[in-house]
Motif scaffolding. Structure first.
Motif, short mmCIF file in Angstrom:
data_model
loop_
_atom_site.label_atom_id
_atom_site.label_comp_id
_atom_site.label_asym_id
_atom_site.label_seq_id
_atom_site.Cartn_x
_atom_site.Cartn_y
_atom_site.Cartn_z
N GLU A 73 1.65 -17.39 -56.02
CA GLU A 73 0.31 -17.52 -56.61
C GLU A 73 -0.55 -16.32 -56.24
O GLU A 73 -1.26 -15.76 -57.08
CB GLU A 73 -0.39 -18.81 -56.14
CG GLU A 73 0.25 -20.10 -56.65
CD GLU A 73 1.56 -20.47 -55.94
OE1 GLU A 73 1.80 -19.99 -54.79
OE2 GLU A 73 2.36 -21.22 -56.54
N GLU A 74 -0.51 -15.94 -54.96
CA GLU A 74 -1.30 -14.77 -54.51
C GLU A 74 -0.86 -13.51 -55.25
O GLU A 74 -1.67 -12.68 -55.64
CB GLU A 74 -1.13 -14.56 -53.00
CG GLU A 74 -1.83 -15.58 -52.15
CD GLU A 74 -1.46 -15.47 -50.66
OE1 GLU A 74 -2.38 -15.54 -49.84
OE2 GLU A 74 -0.26 -15.32 -50.32
N ASP A 121 -1.89 -13.67 -59.02
CA ASP A 121 -3.34 -13.42 -59.16
C ASP A 121 -3.65 -11.93 -59.15
O ASP A 121 -4.44 -11.44 -59.93
CB ASP A 121 -4.11 -14.11 -58.02
CG ASP A 121 -4.32 -15.59 -58.30
OD1 ASP A 121 -4.00 -16.03 -59.43
OD2 ASP A 121 -4.79 -16.30 -57.39
N LYS A 122 -3.04 -11.21 -58.22
CA LYS A 122 -3.25 -9.76 -58.11
C LYS A 122 -2.69 -9.02 -59.31
O LYS A 122 -3.28 -8.04 -59.78
CB LYS A 122 -2.57 -9.20 -56.85
CG LYS A 122 -3.41 -9.33 -55.62
CD LYS A 122 -4.43 -8.21 -55.52
CE LYS A 122 -5.14 -8.34 -54.19
NZ LYS A 122 -6.53 -7.99 -54.18
N LYS A 174 -2.42 -10.21 -62.28
CA LYS A 174 -3.37 -10.47 -63.38
C LYS A 174 -4.56 -9.53 -63.29
O LYS A 174 -5.01 -8.99 -64.29
CB LYS A 174 -3.89 -11.91 -63.29
CG LYS A 174 -3.02 -12.91 -64.01
CD LYS A 174 -3.74 -14.27 -64.01
CE LYS A 174 -2.74 -15.38 -64.19
NZ LYS A 174 -3.30 -16.70 -63.90
N GLU A 175 -5.09 -9.35 -62.07
CA GLU A 175 -6.21 -8.43 -61.86
C GLU A 175 -5.85 -7.03 -62.30
O GLU A 175 -6.66 -6.33 -62.92
CB GLU A 175 -6.60 -8.37 -60.37
CG GLU A 175 -7.61 -9.39 -59.94
CD GLU A 175 -7.88 -9.31 -58.44
OE1 GLU A 175 -7.92 -8.18 -57.88
OE2 GLU A 175 -8.02 -10.38 -57.81
N TYR A 200 0.22 -10.32 -69.18
CA TYR A 200 -1.25 -10.36 -69.14
C TYR A 200 -1.90 -9.14 -69.75
O TYR A 200 -3.11 -8.98 -69.68
CB TYR A 200 -1.73 -10.58 -67.69
CG TYR A 200 -1.19 -11.87 -67.13
CD1 TYR A 200 -1.65 -13.10 -67.61
CD2 TYR A 200 -0.19 -11.87 -66.17
CE1 TYR A 200 -1.12 -14.28 -67.14
CE2 TYR A 200 0.35 -13.06 -65.69
CZ TYR A 200 -0.13 -14.25 -66.17
OH TYR A 200 0.39 -15.43 -65.71
N CYS A 209 -1.39 -3.16 -55.89
CA CYS A 209 -1.73 -4.58 -55.76
C CYS A 209 -1.94 -4.97 -54.30
O CYS A 209 -2.93 -5.57 -53.95
CB CYS A 209 -0.65 -5.45 -56.40
SG CYS A 209 -0.59 -5.31 -58.20
#
Ligand code: IMP
Ligand code: MG
Length: 178
Positions: free
Chosen positions: A19-20, A23-24, A26-27, A60, A149
């Motif tokens: 998940e971590e 998330d990165k 995606k950023e 993404y 990342c």
């Protein structure tokens, strides 16, 4: 719950959850969507290690984007083998293209350092590097990384595409040598 795992003869402890990581990633995709708006960049994903990172990142991206996969180096055991082979699979014309190289990890920087001149030679209109992981303490070859990342300590990691002697690439989370 995440626990210590064994890969070959070594033990690894959980370091970053999937998940971590996602998330990165995606950023990073959001940043690239802004930075390359109206362009059509060509991503060059360096196999094997970057397959999972590249696949997640690509989902993404909302801009028009192309991707090709190349193979460069063999990495044996827990230290860079130093054997960098020439790029296999770079069959797309990169002249006048906006190029973004995708790497799983920059350790000593040797792999990317040897590959960059081959890309520059073909005169892309721009060239940037995006990595999932960077180990600044291990990096000895001069290299400018445009997108990172995670900056991590100089410890061997497996999972999320990265291996230890061929194993561990299928782990969704990232683990660090115990
Ligand atoms: P470098 O040339 O030393 O920067 O290392 C390049 C390659 O070594 C990376 O693309 C990885 O495939 C591999 N590598 C470096 N550090 C690690 C690690 O901690 N785990 C797994 N593979 C690694
Ligand atoms: Mg690699």
């Amino acid at each position: 719950m995440l626990t210590t795992i064994q890969v070959h003869d070594k033990y690894f402890v959980p370091y970053l959850t999937s998940e971590e990581i996602v998330d990165k990633v995606k950023e990073l995709a959001e940043k690239l969507n802004k930075d390359y708006e109206g362009k059509r960049p060509l991503f060059i994903s360096v196999l094997n290690g970057s397959f999972m990172f590249s696949a997640d990142l690509f989902k993404y991206l909302t801009i028009e984007a192309e991707i090709c996969f190349i193979k460069l180096a063999s990495y044996k055991g827990t230290k860079s083998s130093g054997h960098v082979i020439t790029a296999i699979g770079l069959d797309t014309d990169i002249t006048n293209r906006d190029i973004i190289i995708l790497e799983d990890i920059i350790d000593t920087g040797k792999t990317i350092n040897q590959f960059l001149p081959q890309v520059y030679n073909q005169q892309p209109s721009s060239l940037k590097i995006a990595v999932l992981l960077h180990k600044p303490e291990a990096t000895v070859f001069p290299i400018h990384i445009d997108y990172i990342c995670f900056t991590i300590p100089n410890k061997f990691v497996v999972g999320y595409g990265l291996d230890y002697d061929g194993l561990g690439r299928n782990l969704a989370h990232l683990y660090q040598l115990k």
